[in-house]
Motif scaffolding. Structure first.
Motif, PDB file in Angstrom:
ATOM      1  N   ILE A   4      -7.141  11.366  -6.199  1.00 36.76           N
ATOM      2  CA  ILE A   4      -5.874  10.963  -5.610  1.00 36.76           C
ATOM      3  C   ILE A   4      -4.900  10.605  -6.723  1.00 36.76           C
ATOM      4  N   HIS A   5      -3.725  11.234  -6.684  1.00 33.21           N
ATOM      5  CA  HIS A   5      -2.663  10.920  -7.636  1.00 33.21           C
ATOM      6  C   HIS A   5      -1.779   9.824  -7.049  1.00 33.21           C
ATOM      7  N   VAL A   6      -1.422   8.855  -7.847  1.00 36.03           N
ATOM      8  CA  VAL A   6      -0.560   7.762  -7.410  1.00 36.03           C
ATOM      9  C   VAL A   6       0.854   8.045  -7.919  1.00 36.03           C
ATOM     10  N   THR A   7       1.805   8.167  -6.990  1.00 36.85           N
ATOM     11  CA  THR A   7       3.193   8.436  -7.371  1.00 36.85           C
ATOM     12  C   THR A   7       3.853   7.165  -7.893  1.00 36.85           C
ATOM     13  N   ASP A   8       5.033   7.311  -8.484  1.00 37.80           N
ATOM     14  CA  ASP A   8       5.770   6.144  -8.970  1.00 37.80           C
ATOM     15  C   ASP A   8       6.036   5.153  -7.834  1.00 37.80           C
ATOM     16  N   SER A   9       6.447   5.664  -6.681  1.00 35.87           N
ATOM     17  CA  SER A   9       6.718   4.793  -5.529  1.00 35.87           C
ATOM     18  C   SER A   9       5.465   4.031  -5.113  1.00 35.87           C
ATOM     19  N   GLU A  10       4.337   4.722  -5.106  1.00 36.43           N
ATOM     20  CA  GLU A  10       3.078   4.079  -4.733  1.00 36.43           C
ATOM     21  C   GLU A  10       2.676   3.015  -5.744  1.00 36.43           C
ATOM     22  N   TRP A  11       2.996   3.218  -7.016  1.00 37.33           N
ATOM     23  CA  TRP A  11       2.708   2.205  -8.040  1.00 37.33           C
ATOM     24  C   TRP A  11       3.463   0.916  -7.747  1.00 37.33           C
ATOM     25  N   TYR A  12       4.724   1.037  -7.309  1.00 38.64           N
ATOM     26  CA  TYR A  12       5.500  -0.168  -6.981  1.00 38.64           C
ATOM     27  C   TYR A  12       4.799  -0.983  -5.903  1.00 38.64           C
ATOM     28  N   VAL A  13       4.349  -0.295  -4.860  1.00 37.95           N
ATOM     29  CA  VAL A  13       3.671  -0.979  -3.756  1.00 37.95           C
ATOM     30  C   VAL A  13       2.352  -1.587  -4.231  1.00 37.95           C
ATOM     31  N   LEU A  14       1.559  -0.782  -4.930  1.00 35.74           N
ATOM     32  CA  LEU A  14       0.265  -1.280  -5.418  1.00 35.74           C
ATOM     33  C   LEU A  14       0.446  -2.476  -6.349  1.00 35.74           C
ATOM     34  N   ASP A  15       1.452  -2.410  -7.209  1.00 39.10           N
ATOM     35  CA  ASP A  15       1.683  -3.512  -8.134  1.00 39.10           C
ATOM     36  C   ASP A  15       1.964  -4.804  -7.376  1.00 39.10           C
ATOM     37  N   CYS A  16       2.758  -4.729  -6.318  1.00 38.48           N
ATOM     38  CA  CYS A  16       3.015  -5.918  -5.473  1.00 38.48           C
ATOM     39  C   CYS A  16       1.713  -6.441  -4.875  1.00 38.48           C
ATOM     40  N   GLU A  30      10.628  -7.082   1.708  1.00 37.21           N
ATOM     41  CA  GLU A  30      11.474  -8.009   0.943  1.00 37.21           C
ATOM     42  C   GLU A  30      11.251  -7.853  -0.565  1.00 37.21           C
ATOM     43  N   ALA A  31      10.001  -7.796  -0.985  1.00 32.66           N
ATOM     44  CA  ALA A  31       9.686  -7.689  -2.413  1.00 32.66           C
ATOM     45  C   ALA A  31      10.210  -6.383  -3.004  1.00 32.66           C
ATOM     46  N   LEU A  32      10.034  -5.292  -2.297  1.00 39.07           N
ATOM     47  CA  LEU A  32      10.452  -3.992  -2.819  1.00 39.07           C
ATOM     48  C   LEU A  32      11.962  -3.797  -2.730  1.00 39.07           C
ATOM     49  N   SER A  33      12.596  -4.477  -1.799  1.00 41.19           N
ATOM     50  CA  SER A  33      14.055  -4.462  -1.739  1.00 41.19           C
ATOM     51  C   SER A  33      14.629  -5.123  -2.994  1.00 41.19           C
ATOM     52  N   ARG A  34      14.068  -6.272  -3.351  1.00 36.23           N
ATOM     53  CA  ARG A  34      14.502  -6.988  -4.563  1.00 36.23           C
ATOM     54  C   ARG A  34      14.177  -6.200  -5.822  1.00 36.23           C
ATOM     55  N   ARG A  35      12.965  -5.674  -5.873  1.00 33.11           N
ATOM     56  CA  ARG A  35      12.474  -5.049  -7.104  1.00 33.11           C
ATOM     57  C   ARG A  35      13.101  -3.688  -7.381  1.00 33.11           C
ATOM     58  N   VAL A  36      13.172  -2.830  -6.359  1.00 31.46           N
ATOM     59  CA  VAL A  36      13.657  -1.460  -6.596  1.00 31.46           C
ATOM     60  C   VAL A  36      14.757  -1.026  -5.634  1.00 31.46           C
ATOM     61  N   GLY A  37      15.225  -1.941  -4.792  1.00 35.50           N
ATOM     62  CA  GLY A  37      16.338  -1.632  -3.919  1.00 35.50           C
ATOM     63  C   GLY A  37      16.010  -0.770  -2.712  1.00 35.50           C
ATOM     64  N   TRP A  38      14.759  -0.764  -2.306  1.00 32.17           N
ATOM     65  CA  TRP A  38      14.361   0.050  -1.166  1.00 32.17           C
ATOM     66  C   TRP A  38      14.867  -0.533   0.148  1.00 32.17           C
ATOM     67  N   ALA A  39      15.186   0.379   1.082  1.00 31.53           N
ATOM     68  CA  ALA A  39      15.497  -0.012   2.456  1.00 31.53           C
ATOM     69  C   ALA A  39      14.176  -0.261   3.187  1.00 31.53           C
ATOM     70  N   LYS A  40      14.256  -0.964   4.293  1.00 33.01           N
ATOM     71  CA  LYS A  40      13.074  -1.256   5.102  1.00 33.01           C
ATOM     72  C   LYS A  40      12.346   0.036   5.484  1.00 33.01           C
ATOM     73  N   SER A  41      13.087   1.060   5.897  1.00 34.75           N
ATOM     74  CA  SER A  41      12.469   2.320   6.333  1.00 34.75           C
ATOM     75  C   SER A  41      11.702   3.004   5.200  1.00 34.75           C
ATOM     76  N   THR A  42      12.209   2.905   3.985  1.00 38.39           N
ATOM     77  CA  THR A  42      11.525   3.511   2.830  1.00 38.39           C
ATOM     78  C   THR A  42      10.178   2.838   2.606  1.00 38.39           C
ATOM     79  N   THR A  43      10.179   1.521   2.646  1.00 39.67           N
ATOM     80  CA  THR A  43       8.934   0.768   2.446  1.00 39.67           C
ATOM     81  C   THR A  43       7.924   1.090   3.541  1.00 39.67           C
ATOM     82  N   LEU A  44       8.361   1.062   4.793  1.00 42.41           N
ATOM     83  CA  LEU A  44       7.437   1.306   5.898  1.00 42.41           C
ATOM     84  C   LEU A  44       6.877   2.727   5.860  1.00 42.41           C
ATOM     85  N   THR A  45       7.704   3.706   5.517  1.00 42.54           N
ATOM     86  CA  THR A  45       7.241   5.099   5.399  1.00 42.54           C
ATOM     87  C   THR A  45       6.220   5.217   4.269  1.00 42.54           C
TER      88      THR A  45
END
Length: 128
Positions: A4-16, A30-45
């Motif tokens: 399994i390859h971990v994408t950059d986006s997945e690293w952000y989530v895993l790091d949290c 909330e954490a990913l909005s602060r850290r990388v500016g993601w919208a709620k829908s981006t995080t949930l997807t």
């Protein structure tokens, strides 16, 4: 974590999640909005995709969903480093270090750390 390859986006989530786990979807939003500016829908997807991929486990508790990583930081780091080394430097650690030294220069602290790593490797140690 087979192949399994971990994408950059997945690293952000895993790091949290490696910093604190489990976390609810809303805590991660909330954490990913602060850290990388993601919208709620981006995080949930991203969470849904990572769960389907087997990178995290999600558990519904009351009205919220809590997530826990299914891969530890060290395992993911080793796999990604090996993949990067193979892809970019055809597996040559020397070539990678040479490139980094030429592009960024090495401080005395960097050199001391490299000497310690090499000394440990020569002694048969595995955790550099």
């Amino acid at each position: 974590m087979q192949d399994i390859h971990v994408t950059d986006s997945e690293w952000y989530v895993l790091d949290c999640l490696w910093q604190q786990s489990p976390q609810t979807a809303m805590e991660l939003v909330e954490a990913l909005s602060r850290r990388v500016g993601w919208a709620k829908s981006t995080t949930l997807t991203t969470l849904r995709r990572m769960e389907a991929k087997g990178l995290l486990a999600g558990e519904t508790v009351g009205r919220s969903r809590r997530y826990t990583p299914l891969v530890d930081r060290e395992t993911a780091t080793v796999r990604e480093t090996s993949g990067f080394l193979d892809r970019v430097y055809r597996g040559s650690v020397g070539q990678m270090v040479s490139t980094m030294a030429r592009r960024q220069g090495l401080t005395e602290e960097d050199l001391a750390e490299l000497r310690a790593i090499l000394a440990q490797a020569e002694g048969g140690g595995q955790d550099a």
